[in-house]
Design a protein around this motif. Structure first.
Motif, PDB file in Angstrom:
ATOM      1  N   THR A  28       5.479  -0.869   1.868  1.00 31.62           N
ATOM      2  CA  THR A  28       4.961   0.429   1.440  1.00 31.62           C
ATOM      3  C   THR A  28       5.395   0.741   0.012  1.00 31.62           C
ATOM      4  O   THR A  28       6.560   0.549  -0.359  1.00 31.62           O
ATOM      5  CB  THR A  28       5.458   1.537   2.383  1.00 31.62           C
ATOM      6  OG1 THR A  28       5.048   1.237   3.718  1.00 31.62           O
ATOM      7  CG2 THR A  28       4.886   2.884   1.990  1.00 31.62           C
ATOM      8  N   THR A  30       0.816  -1.215   0.000  1.00 31.16           N
ATOM      9  CA  THR A  30       0.000   0.000   0.000  1.00 31.16           C
ATOM     10  C   THR A  30       0.843   1.254   0.000  1.00 31.16           C
ATOM     11  O   THR A  30       2.004   1.251   0.432  1.00 31.16           O
ATOM     12  CB  THR A  30      -0.928   0.010   1.227  1.00 31.16           C
ATOM     13  OG1 THR A  30      -1.721   1.195   1.218  1.00 31.16           O
ATOM     14  CG2 THR A  30      -0.124  -0.046   2.514  1.00 31.16           C
ATOM     15  N   ASP A  57       1.630   5.065   4.401  1.00 30.45           N
ATOM     16  CA  ASP A  57       2.876   4.848   5.118  1.00 30.45           C
ATOM     17  C   ASP A  57       2.811   5.240   6.587  1.00 30.45           C
ATOM     18  O   ASP A  57       3.829   5.335   7.265  1.00 30.45           O
ATOM     19  CB  ASP A  57       4.027   5.588   4.439  1.00 30.45           C
ATOM     20  CG  ASP A  57       3.796   7.095   4.354  1.00 30.45           C
ATOM     21  OD1 ASP A  57       2.735   7.549   4.824  1.00 30.45           O
ATOM     22  OD2 ASP A  57       4.673   7.802   3.823  1.00 30.45           O
ATOM     23  N   ASP A  77       2.983  -9.526   6.721  1.00 34.64           N
ATOM     24  CA  ASP A  77       4.013  -8.517   6.484  1.00 34.64           C
ATOM     25  C   ASP A  77       3.368  -7.325   5.786  1.00 34.64           C
ATOM     26  O   ASP A  77       2.200  -7.381   5.366  1.00 34.64           O
ATOM     27  CB  ASP A  77       5.154  -9.087   5.638  1.00 34.64           C
ATOM     28  CG  ASP A  77       6.475  -8.358   5.842  1.00 34.64           C
ATOM     29  OD1 ASP A  77       6.472  -7.276   6.468  1.00 34.64           O
ATOM     30  OD2 ASP A  77       7.497  -8.870   5.366  1.00 34.64           O
ATOM     31  N   TYR A  78       4.144  -6.259   5.647  1.00 31.37           N
ATOM     32  CA  TYR A  78       3.617  -4.981   5.165  1.00 31.37           C
ATOM     33  C   TYR A  78       4.718  -4.310   4.358  1.00 31.37           C
ATOM     34  O   TYR A  78       5.841  -4.177   4.829  1.00 31.37           O
ATOM     35  CB  TYR A  78       3.251  -4.124   6.383  1.00 31.37           C
ATOM     36  CG  TYR A  78       2.409  -2.900   6.123  1.00 31.37           C
ATOM     37  CD1 TYR A  78       2.921  -1.800   5.461  1.00 31.37           C
ATOM     38  CD2 TYR A  78       1.097  -2.842   6.565  1.00 31.37           C
ATOM     39  CE1 TYR A  78       2.157  -0.666   5.240  1.00 31.37           C
ATOM     40  CE2 TYR A  78       0.316  -1.715   6.356  1.00 31.37           C
ATOM     41  CZ  TYR A  78       0.858  -0.627   5.691  1.00 31.37           C
ATOM     42  OH  TYR A  78       0.094   0.488   5.477  1.00 31.37           O
ATOM     43  N   ASP A 126      -1.456   2.689  10.082  1.00 30.65           N
ATOM     44  CA  ASP A 126      -1.954   1.824   9.011  1.00 30.65           C
ATOM     45  C   ASP A 126      -1.238   0.482   9.033  1.00 30.65           C
ATOM     46  O   ASP A 126      -1.847  -0.573   8.808  1.00 30.65           O
ATOM     47  CB  ASP A 126      -1.766   2.493   7.652  1.00 30.65           C
ATOM     48  CG  ASP A 126      -2.748   3.632   7.423  1.00 30.65           C
ATOM     49  OD1 ASP A 126      -3.921   3.483   7.812  1.00 30.65           O
ATOM     50  OD2 ASP A 126      -2.339   4.663   6.877  1.00 30.65           O
ATOM     51  N   ARG A 127       0.072   0.502   9.304  1.00 34.88           N
ATOM     52  CA  ARG A 127       0.814  -0.752   9.386  1.00 34.88           C
ATOM     53  C   ARG A 127       0.298  -1.605  10.543  1.00 34.88           C
ATOM     54  O   ARG A 127       0.103  -2.817  10.399  1.00 34.88           O
ATOM     55  CB  ARG A 127       2.307  -0.464   9.593  1.00 34.88           C
ATOM     56  CG  ARG A 127       2.951   0.285   8.448  1.00 34.88           C
ATOM     57  CD  ARG A 127       4.386   0.614   8.776  1.00 34.88           C
ATOM     58  NE  ARG A 127       4.923   1.607   7.869  1.00 34.88           N
ATOM     59  CZ  ARG A 127       6.063   2.254   8.057  1.00 34.88           C
ATOM     60  NH1 ARG A 127       6.781   2.000   9.142  1.00 34.88           N
ATOM     61  NH2 ARG A 127       6.493   3.134   7.183  1.00 34.88           N
ATOM     62  N   VAL A 150       2.316   4.736  10.519  1.00 36.70           N
ATOM     63  CA  VAL A 150       2.528   3.615  11.425  1.00 36.70           C
ATOM     64  C   VAL A 150       1.194   2.995  11.825  1.00 36.70           C
ATOM     65  O   VAL A 150       1.060   1.774  11.936  1.00 36.70           O
ATOM     66  CB  VAL A 150       3.315   4.068  12.671  1.00 36.70           C
ATOM     67  CG1 VAL A 150       3.364   2.948  13.712  1.00 36.70           C
ATOM     68  CG2 VAL A 150       4.716   4.496  12.285  1.00 36.70           C
ATOM     69  N   GLY A 190      -2.997  -3.176   9.678  1.00 35.58           N
ATOM     70  CA  GLY A 190      -2.855  -4.307   8.771  1.00 35.58           C
ATOM     71  C   GLY A 190      -2.352  -5.554   9.470  1.00 35.58           C
ATOM     72  O   GLY A 190      -2.875  -6.658   9.275  1.00 35.58           O
ATOM     73  N   LEU A 191      -1.344  -5.384  10.326  1.00 34.31           N
ATOM     74  CA  LEU A 191      -0.796  -6.528  11.042  1.00 34.31           C
ATOM     75  C   LEU A 191      -1.788  -7.072  12.065  1.00 34.31           C
ATOM     76  O   LEU A 191      -1.915  -8.291  12.234  1.00 34.31           O
ATOM     77  CB  LEU A 191       0.519  -6.135  11.715  1.00 34.31           C
ATOM     78  CG  LEU A 191       1.662  -5.777  10.749  1.00 34.31           C
ATOM     79  CD1 LEU A 191       2.839  -5.203  11.519  1.00 34.31           C
ATOM     80  CD2 LEU A 191       2.091  -6.977   9.923  1.00 34.31           C
TER      81      LEU A 191
END
Length: 231
Positions: free
Chosen positions: A100, A79, A82, A97-98, A86-87, A84, A90-91
């Protein structure tokens, strides 16, 4: 390994597909949540590469359905977001994993392989079974120390078995690793590729369990003489 790429940027999707297919992965690409759900209902995937910002909703809306699958695929979120937060989101939703955007396809490949090793409990990128040595990180195979040249289809089949050498792999699982939506397949195509691998690796390295599938085992016989050609 068969991968589902959920990405609505068609140029990026084409680039990622081309790169991963050149590395002997089978990749199906869809631009939407609806397309992803249809694909997941009709095929089994080892990994899902998931964009978050899609035309018909947030990519993470796919996660509840993925968790209900008999064998949940690896999920790597791709995605442009960027932050934190949003990461973390997602996790927390279950992604493995993620990454950017913009990202280097080589980094995506490295993360995909790393997650694959973690999920399969294979500590090293190199799998050794008797005289057979398979380097999953560098796409290299050796038998008795001598390099073996494989076609893309042969490597695609071998890496699935090598990623889980403790497992019996069904015909359906292995066929999913060989063919995407747009490929034609014959009823005996898997047996053809297994036969080719046995010629190149040594026949004792691939065990047939009738009615169940195939698995890699230690072996010490030499490959058959003479190269083979094929897809």
């Amino acid at each position: 390994m068969r991968i589902l790429l959920v990405e609505d940027d068609l140029n990026l999707a084409d680039a990622v597909c081309s790169y991963l297919r050149a590395k002997a992965f089978i990749v199906d690409a869809v631009p939407s949540l609806a397309g992803a759900r249809a694909a997941l209902a009709s095929a089994r995937y080892a990994a899902v590469l998931l964009d978050l910002h899609l035309g018909d909703g947030d990519g993470l809306m796919l996660m509840p359905g993925l968790r209900t699958l008999p064998e949940r695929p690896i999920v790597i979120v791709l995605t442009a977001r960027d932050q934190v937060s949003d990461r973390i989101r997602g996790l927390d939703a279950g992604a493995d994993d993620y990454l950017t955007k913009p990202y280097d396809p080589a980094e995506l490949l490295a993360r995909l392989r790393a997650v694959e090793r973690r999920r399969s409990s294979v500590e090293s990128a190199t799998v050794r079974l008797g005289s057979l040595e398979i380097d999953l990180g560098n796409d290299q195979v050796r038998v008795h120390g001598a390099p073996v040249t494989l076609t893309q289809k042969e490597w695609a089949l071998l890496r699935v078995m090598a990623s889980r050498p403790d497992r019996i792999h069904s015909r359906e699982t292995l066929l999913d690793a060989l063919y995407g939506f747009d490929d034609d397949t014959d009823s005996n195509t898997l047996e053809v590729f297994v036969s080719r691998l046995r010629r190149k690796l040594g026949r004792s390295h691939i065990q047939t369990l009738r009615g169940l599938g195939y698995r890699l085992v230690p072996g010490d016989d030499a490959p058959d003489a003479g190269p083979e050609t094929g897809a």
